[in-house]
Design a protein around this motif. Sequence first.
Motif, PDB file in Angstrom:
ATOM      1  N   PRO A  23       0.952  -1.129   0.009  1.00  0.00           N
ATOM      2  CA  PRO A  23       0.178   0.057   0.040  1.00  0.00           C
ATOM      3  C   PRO A  23       1.073   1.410  -0.097  1.00  0.00           C
ATOM      4  O   PRO A  23       1.978   1.189   0.597  1.00  0.00           O
ATOM      5  N   VAL A  54       4.103  -0.469   4.073  1.00  0.00           N
ATOM      6  CA  VAL A  54       3.489   0.582   3.363  1.00  0.00           C
ATOM      7  C   VAL A  54       4.676   1.386   2.956  1.00  0.00           C
ATOM      8  O   VAL A  54       5.744   1.842   3.784  1.00  0.00           O
ATOM      9  N   LEU A  81      -4.524   6.821   0.351  1.00  0.00           N
ATOM     10  CA  LEU A  81      -3.625   5.644   0.509  1.00  0.00           C
ATOM     11  C   LEU A  81      -4.189   4.827  -0.707  1.00  0.00           C
ATOM     12  O   LEU A  81      -5.652   4.805  -1.199  1.00  0.00           O
ATOM     13  N   LYS A  83      -3.909   1.454  -3.046  1.00  0.00           N
ATOM     14  CA  LYS A  83      -3.603  -0.062  -2.978  1.00  0.00           C
ATOM     15  C   LYS A  83      -3.788  -0.797  -4.425  1.00  0.00           C
ATOM     16  O   LYS A  83      -4.614  -0.415  -4.902  1.00  0.00           O
ATOM     17  N   ASN A  84      -2.887  -1.628  -4.773  1.00  0.00           N
ATOM     18  CA  ASN A  84      -2.666  -2.091  -6.106  1.00  0.00           C
ATOM     19  C   ASN A  84      -3.223  -1.034  -7.081  1.00  0.00           C
ATOM     20  O   ASN A  84      -3.664  -1.144  -8.195  1.00  0.00           O
ATOM     21  N   GLU A  87      -6.924   4.292  -5.416  1.00  0.00           N
ATOM     22  CA  GLU A  87      -7.058   5.012  -4.223  1.00  0.00           C
ATOM     23  C   GLU A  87      -8.220   3.914  -3.554  1.00  0.00           C
ATOM     24  O   GLU A  87      -8.938   3.681  -4.126  1.00  0.00           O
ATOM     25  N   VAL A  88      -8.040   4.089  -2.198  1.00  0.00           N
ATOM     26  CA  VAL A  88      -8.750   3.217  -1.310  1.00  0.00           C
ATOM     27  C   VAL A  88      -9.119   4.236  -0.226  1.00  0.00           C
ATOM     28  O   VAL A  88     -10.409   3.648   0.520  1.00  0.00           O
ATOM     29  N   GLU A  89      -8.474   5.244   0.301  1.00  0.00           N
ATOM     30  CA  GLU A  89      -8.730   6.002   1.342  1.00  0.00           C
ATOM     31  C   GLU A  89      -8.277   7.379   1.086  1.00  0.00           C
ATOM     32  O   GLU A  89      -7.269   7.670   0.360  1.00  0.00           O
ATOM     33  N   LYS A 105      -4.191   0.552   8.797  1.00  0.00           N
ATOM     34  CA  LYS A 105      -4.374  -1.090   9.115  1.00  0.00           C
ATOM     35  C   LYS A 105      -5.500  -1.861   8.502  1.00  0.00           C
ATOM     36  O   LYS A 105      -5.182  -3.035   8.457  1.00  0.00           O
ATOM     37  N   LYS A 106      -6.202  -1.083   7.869  1.00  0.00           N
ATOM     38  CA  LYS A 106      -7.451  -1.616   7.128  1.00  0.00           C
ATOM     39  C   LYS A 106      -6.932  -2.349   6.057  1.00  0.00           C
ATOM     40  O   LYS A 106      -7.710  -3.379   5.300  1.00  0.00           O
ATOM     41  N   TYR A 107      -5.775  -2.062   5.438  1.00  0.00           N
ATOM     42  CA  TYR A 107      -5.530  -2.486   4.160  1.00  0.00           C
ATOM     43  C   TYR A 107      -4.260  -3.275   4.017  1.00  0.00           C
ATOM     44  O   TYR A 107      -3.451  -3.508   3.005  1.00  0.00           O
TER      45      TYR A 107
END
Length: 108
Positions: A23, A54, A81, A83-84, A87-89, A105-107
């Motif tokens: 991430p 991260v 943030l 991931k892959n 955008e996730v957050e 931590k969620k990811y």
Amino acid sequence: MAENIVGLTDDNFKNTIQAEQLPVLVDFWANWCGPCKMIAPEVEGLAAEFEGQVLVCKLNVDESRETPNSLGVMSIPTLILFKNGQEVERTIGFRKKEELRGLIKKYL
């Protein structure tokens, strides 16, 4: 900038985000931004805490304008943030390290 934080620009942003397996947390900031200066130690602490889990990066919005514009970053500090490569957050404004830690931590 701390040695475990990667400096991003318009030139290397896409490749870094897309190629990274971990991430990626990106702090969009500027030198003149008071809240950016307040959150910097929090981000540096996270970079140390999550090293190897991260990739923590910073992008100066005054030096690289294309990337924040393309992502709709309107206020700073903005932390995004990825991931892959997606955008996730997103969080805008000053946040304490504990709050940012929970977001990451969620990811993991």
